[in-house]
Design a protein around this motif. Structure first.
Motif, short mmCIF file in Angstrom:
data_model
loop_
_atom_site.label_atom_id
_atom_site.label_comp_id
_atom_site.label_asym_id
_atom_site.label_seq_id
_atom_site.Cartn_x
_atom_site.Cartn_y
_atom_site.Cartn_z
N ASP A 2 8.70 8.38 14.20
CA ASP A 2 7.58 7.67 13.55
C ASP A 2 6.72 8.63 12.75
O ASP A 2 6.30 8.33 11.63
CB ASP A 2 6.73 6.96 14.61
N VAL A 3 6.44 9.80 13.33
CA VAL A 3 5.63 10.80 12.62
C VAL A 3 6.34 11.28 11.37
O VAL A 3 5.72 11.43 10.31
CB VAL A 3 5.31 11.99 13.56
N ALA A 4 7.66 11.52 11.50
CA ALA A 4 8.42 11.98 10.33
C ALA A 4 8.43 10.91 9.24
O ALA A 4 8.30 11.23 8.05
CB ALA A 4 9.85 12.32 10.75
N HIS B 223 4.85 0.20 7.45
CA HIS B 223 5.60 1.39 7.79
C HIS B 223 6.47 1.74 6.60
O HIS B 223 6.05 1.66 5.47
CB HIS B 223 6.42 1.17 9.06
N GLU B 224 7.73 2.12 6.87
CA GLU B 224 8.59 2.61 5.81
C GLU B 224 8.98 1.52 4.81
O GLU B 224 9.36 1.82 3.69
CB GLU B 224 9.87 3.21 6.40
N ASN C 142 -0.47 7.83 -5.88
CA ASN C 142 -1.77 7.23 -5.61
C ASN C 142 -2.80 8.27 -5.21
O ASN C 142 -2.48 9.39 -4.80
CB ASN C 142 -1.65 6.21 -4.46
N SER C 143 -4.06 7.85 -5.28
CA SER C 143 -5.16 8.69 -4.84
C SER C 143 -5.13 8.80 -3.32
O SER C 143 -4.57 7.93 -2.64
CB SER C 143 -6.49 8.10 -5.28
N PRO C 144 -5.75 9.85 -2.76
CA PRO C 144 -5.79 9.97 -1.29
C PRO C 144 -6.41 8.75 -0.62
O PRO C 144 -5.99 8.36 0.47
CB PRO C 144 -6.64 11.22 -1.08
N GLN C 145 -7.41 8.13 -1.25
CA GLN C 145 -8.05 6.95 -0.66
C GLN C 145 -7.07 5.79 -0.54
O GLN C 145 -7.03 5.09 0.49
CB GLN C 145 -9.26 6.53 -1.49
N VAL C 146 -6.27 5.58 -1.58
CA VAL C 146 -5.29 4.50 -1.54
C VAL C 146 -4.21 4.80 -0.50
O VAL C 146 -3.78 3.91 0.24
CB VAL C 146 -4.65 4.30 -2.93
N VAL C 147 -3.79 6.06 -0.42
CA VAL C 147 -2.79 6.44 0.58
C VAL C 147 -3.30 6.12 1.97
O VAL C 147 -2.59 5.54 2.80
CB VAL C 147 -2.44 7.94 0.45
N ASP C 148 -4.55 6.48 2.25
CA ASP C 148 -5.12 6.22 3.58
C ASP C 148 -5.19 4.72 3.86
O ASP C 148 -4.89 4.27 4.98
CB ASP C 148 -6.51 6.82 3.68
N GLN C 149 -5.59 3.93 2.87
CA GLN C 149 -5.69 2.49 3.09
C GLN C 149 -4.33 1.89 3.41
O GLN C 149 -4.21 1.03 4.29
CB GLN C 149 -6.28 1.82 1.84
N ILE C 150 -3.30 2.34 2.70
CA ILE C 150 -1.95 1.80 2.94
C ILE C 150 -1.45 2.23 4.31
O ILE C 150 -0.91 1.43 5.08
CB ILE C 150 -0.99 2.27 1.84
N MET C 151 -1.64 3.51 4.66
CA MET C 151 -1.14 4.02 5.92
C MET C 151 -1.85 3.39 7.11
O MET C 151 -1.26 3.23 8.19
CB MET C 151 -1.28 5.55 5.98
N GLN D 104 9.33 10.00 23.27
CA GLN D 104 8.89 11.10 22.41
C GLN D 104 9.76 11.21 21.17
O GLN D 104 9.26 11.50 20.08
CB GLN D 104 8.93 12.42 23.19
N LEU D 105 11.06 10.97 21.32
CA LEU D 105 11.95 11.01 20.16
C LEU D 105 11.56 9.93 19.16
O LEU D 105 11.52 10.16 17.95
CB LEU D 105 13.40 10.83 20.61
#
Length: 578
Positions: free
Chosen positions: A352-354, A382-383, A367-376, A346-347
């Motif tokens: 990972d969530v942070a 990851h980081e 970036n636009s929200p669409q680009v953010v979603d594609q990258i994520m 869990q830690l």
């Protein structure tokens, strides 16, 4: 030479014990300190513990409220085992710490406490962790409906009858001390944000609950098979000096805390928590030196098991003065081990969530929200996604003209307000084509197409955005009653650049660097006139079939030796224009 030490200090309402082996440990209120103490009485950098030859010294860093050792205020003081350190000694709430020598550092020499020669030991009882974990995931209601009794730890104890149990120890009811242990451990697991602090607090809880016993939590690397004793129960643990004979410790009557590597390996292999004793032969743990000779009556070894994998082990032993360990201890530590293993997972998930939240926040600035979603959502991103890398991109510089004349008749606040409104609209046009906003430079905008999300048509996106930006600015001028008459110069160039987080550790920003960036900037500042879009030859080669362009005379840009031929974008081939 003492290569590391333990420091006991207050943290989040508890006494935390940490082990250090670096040459300098900084203590204070600042988050940059190695030991952060949340107290208004302390200076941001209050004191430090320094390696001093074969020992350690406390050095007060000219703090506001000073430091003391064993009640005496000091500026620099050599430390001895058991010294009481007091920070801000004259304050209403001074900070109390305890310095403890540790003869073996965690990382380098803790493997020395793992021995292959701890004698003939026997598995008195064990618990199948896979079976227990599976049973605990089945709801009590479903088990009762199926006519199956609810499973507790004792249901899956295997092996011959436990002979070393104290009377009544097989009673399966949980007593208040056990509930208190689980409650305290649950609070630690839920609140901890640091693995070291979490596991150190857990092992401290174990040795406090099992008074007189010694404990250690080991980390396990499944890829290498390495077992590393890392977190020690600080109340009772002592480590044998390398020069001391087995069963004795230099300067202490306490037996050395040595752990059988074969027991740990066997517990990991079979995924079982084990209660072992040194009473009879067991071929799995055959070796030369008897555990009984060390005064060890029994030991409990519990793998930290979760979702099919082992992340470490809890190991607790009992010397004659502490009384024997029994099946109740095995059950309690087994359940605690499952809790700790889940807590580690869990830690990791919380981290990972942070990281994802931080990553998404950083990406959303560019970036636009669409680009953010594609990258994520891209695989294995990851980081490190924002680290430097090579990209084929198109760079757009857009400089708004007309603000100088506006500033003569408008207040500074009015100018800033208009500029923000313009930038809001221009940024939206960049995001509509999935471009990356690099930065605002005064009354100019820099945007990139093709990074961090790679785009084969980055040049087309850049020129399309430039045309939309000019149209948007015209609409903005017409929408204002005062019609500020703002115009824009735009320069675009394409090529290979380095893109990523670039800067100092104190301040980094996502940007692109390389010669194509400089050329794009020069096209905007030196060639483009208000209302024009000027592109370089590399961009023209990629968009000439989609946009009408006018070739301009060859020029030598500032800082360049070779001439280039720029092009003015007239409009789209389908009839759209600037």
């Amino acid at each position: 030479m003492a290569e590391n030490f333990l420091l006991v200090y207050p943290h989040a309402g508890q006494q935390l014990t940490r082990q250090f082996d670096q040459a300098r440990v900084l203590i204070g209120r600042s988050v940059l300190c190695d030991v952060v103490i949340d107290s208004a009485e302390l200076s941001r950098k209050h004191a430090e513990i320094l390696r001093d030859g074969d020992g350690w010294s406390l050095h007060d860093l000219d703090s506001r409220n000073g430091s003391a050792v064993n009640g005496t205020r000091v500026a620099l003081q050599r430390l001895e085992h058991g010294d009481r350190i007091m920070l801000a000694p004259q304050a209403d709430e001074p900070v109390l710490m305890e310095f403890r020598m540790q003869s073996q550092p965690t990382a380098k020499h803790s493997q020395g406490m793992l021995r292959d020669d701890l004698g003939r030991t026997s598995v008195v009882a064990s618990i199948d962790l896979r079976e227990l974990a599976q049973s605990l995931t089945v709801s009590r209601r479903a088990k009762l409906a199926a006519g199956t009794p609810h499973v507790v730890a004792s249901d899956v104890i295997s092996g011959r009858p436990v002979q070393i149990d104290a009377p009544g120890q097989n009673d399966s009811r949980l007593h208040l001390p056990v509930l208190s242990l689980f409650k305290s451990a649950g609070e630690v697991l839920a609140a901890s944000e640091n693995l070291d602090d979490m596991l150190q607090q857990v092992v401290n809880l174990i040795v406090h609950h099992l008074s007189g016993r010694r404990g250690v939590i080991c980390l396990y690397d499944a890829e290498t098979g390495e077992i590393e004793p890392r977190y020690f129960g600080h109340e009772t643990v002592s480590v044998a000096s390398p020069s001391s004979p087995v069963g004795q410790e230099s300067g202490s009557s306490t037996q050395p805390f040595l752990v059988s590597r074969s027991i740990l390996q066997e517990a990991i292999r079979v995924r079982r928590a084990m209660l072992v004793a040194s009473t009879v032969d067991d071929p799995r743990f055959d070796s030369a030196l008897s555990v009984h000779q060390m005064g060890i009556h029994a030991a409990v070894c519990v793998p930290l098991y979760h979702d099919g994998s082992v992340k470490g082990l809890i190991y607790v032993d009992s010397q004659s003065m502490a009384g024997p360990l029994g099946s109740r201890d095995l059950e309690v530590l087994t359940v605690l081990g499952l809790m700790v293993a889940s807590g580690i997972t869990q830690l990791s998930l919380r981290h990972d969530v942070a990281r994802e939240r931080t990553m998404r926040s950083r990406l959303a600035r560019y970036n636009s929200p669409q680009v953010v979603d594609q990258i994520m959502h891209s695989a294995q991103r990851h980081e490190d996604e924002m680290l430097a890398g090579e990209y084929e991109v198109s760079i757009l510089f857009a400089d708004i003209t007309g603000f100088m004349s506006m500033s003569e008749n408008w207040t500074a606040a009015e100018v800033v307000q208009v500029l923000n409104l313009v930038f809001e609209r221009l940024t939206a046009t960049v995001f509509e084509r999935d471009g990356t906003l690099d930065k605002y430079i005064g009354d100019a905008v820099m945007a990139v197409f093709g990074a961090p999300l790679r785009q084969a048509d980055h040049a087309v996106r850049a020129v399309t955005t430039a045309l939309e930006m000019q149209r948007t600015l015209d609409e903005f001028n017409r929408s204002r009653p005062d019609n500020p008459g703002l115009q824009m110069r735009i320069g675009i160039n394409s090529g290979r650049v380095i893109a990523g987080d670039i800067g100092s550790p104190l301040r980094k920003a996502y940007t692109v660097i390389g010669d194509p960036v400089n050329v794009a900037s020069r096209l905007e500042t030196s060639i483009a006139k208000p209302g024009q879009i000027i592109i370089g030859p590399a961009t023209f080669a990629q968009v000439s079939d989609k946009f009408a362009c006018e070739p301009l005379p060859e020029v030598t840009l500032r800082g360049k030796r070779q001439t280039i031929r720029p092009y003015r974008v007239i409009g789209r081939e389908d009839g759209g224009s600037t």
